[in-house]
Scaffold this active site. Sequence first.
Site, PDB file in Angstrom:
ATOM      1  N   ASP A   1       0.859  -1.187   0.000  1.00 46.45           N
ATOM      2  CA  ASP A   1       0.000   0.000   0.000  1.00 46.45           C
ATOM      3  C   ASP A   1       0.894   1.235   0.000  1.00 46.45           C
ATOM      4  OD1 ASP A   1      -2.075   1.748   0.134  1.00 46.45           O
ATOM      5  OD2 ASP A   1      -2.931   0.968   1.992  1.00 46.45           O
ATOM      6  N   ILE A   2       1.203   1.721  -1.211  1.00 48.16           N
ATOM      7  CA  ILE A   2       2.152   2.831  -1.353  1.00 48.16           C
ATOM      8  C   ILE A   2       1.495   4.086  -1.932  1.00 48.16           C
ATOM      9  CG2 ILE A   2       4.131   1.279  -1.534  1.00 48.16           C
ATOM     10  CD1 ILE A   2       4.060   1.761  -4.581  1.00 48.16           C
ATOM     11  N   LYS A   3       0.339   3.925  -2.595  1.00 48.10           N
ATOM     12  CA  LYS A   3      -0.461   5.034  -3.131  1.00 48.10           C
ATOM     13  C   LYS A   3       0.371   6.056  -3.909  1.00 48.10           C
ATOM     14  CE  LYS A   3      -4.239   4.744   0.223  1.00 48.10           C
ATOM     15  NZ  LYS A   3      -3.684   3.767   1.181  1.00 48.10           N
ATOM     16  N   ARG A   4       1.237   5.585  -4.772  1.00 53.48           N
ATOM     17  CA  ARG A   4       2.017   6.499  -5.591  1.00 53.48           C
ATOM     18  C   ARG A   4       1.127   7.112  -6.667  1.00 53.48           C
ATOM     19  NH1 ARG A   4       4.767   5.701  -1.519  1.00 53.48           N
ATOM     20  NH2 ARG A   4       6.953   5.076  -1.587  1.00 53.48           N
TER      21      ARG A   4
ATOM     22  N   THR B   1      -0.784  -0.187  -4.614  1.00 57.91           N
ATOM     23  CA  THR B   1      -1.859   0.792  -4.762  1.00 57.91           C
ATOM     24  C   THR B   1      -1.294   2.051  -5.404  1.00 57.91           C
ATOM     25  OG1 THR B   1      -1.467   1.630  -2.513  1.00 57.91           O
ATOM     26  CG2 THR B   1      -3.155  -0.077  -2.787  1.00 57.91           C
TER      27      THR B   1
END
Length: 287
Positions: free
Chosen positions: A95-98, A123
């Site tokens: 879960d890094i949401k880059r 993500t």
Amino acid sequence: MIIDKLFQQVANKGHVCVGLDTDFAYLPDTLKQQHANIEDAIFAFNTEIIQATLDVVACYKVQIAYYEALGVQGMRCYQRTLDYLRLHGAIVIADIKRGDIAKTAEMYARAHFTGDFEADFITVNPYMGLDTISPYIPYIQNNNKGIFALLRTSNAGSKDIECLLTDKGQRVCDTVGRQIAQMGESLIGSCGYSALGGVVGCTFADEAKEMRKNLPTTFFLIPGYGAQGGKAEDIALCLHKGNGGVVNASRSILLAYKKIENGESNFAECARNEAIRMKNDILNAII
């Protein structure tokens, strides 16, 4: 394809995705005292949670922020946790949401789909445009990877942008969802779902039901169950024929031992029991 493996994990083990959003404060005092540093203590906690739940959950989501906040020690623990999960055959969502573009996005793709921080899924935040997604596509095609793009998230503030209407009268999240689905058409596995999935919260049940209908080939990563108000009945609306999504839970599983008298000594067993309870809750709602 990795999406076929995830689909099968859901069919075999249920919908639970354990969120290893592990804050040092979550650890039992006895475990903290057994280790000389934060890295080893958190890793020991993670491995016991993993071992206790491996046969009853579909996958694991590791939120990088909890490890970044601890500096070098934390990132070593993050790497060790990813390695441990993959060693034991678990599906790993980083879960890094880059949400950047061009060469920067290419570097993020290389960082999280290969090397020390390799994961199966990551993500991403597509709200800067579809060119935030395209640099990851070669890794999906060639390295058997997958993505969950933010669509309709579970937080209250999601309405500030995601629910704005476009000049065509459609919500932004619906427009993005349709574009993501089109982009993922060439990435559909034998299960009928694309390796380019979406994050759709269960806290807005009617909307989730509509998105499930409009995005039949998009596999969902579903936040919002439990503490945020989402119920098993809401989860069922996000699925199709009992599949098509995994449901994340973090603190409710990691901290299950706090609800049990003298639970510290059996924190991993408490986590397992909570994961099984959640799994059955969702399955009963589907049936």
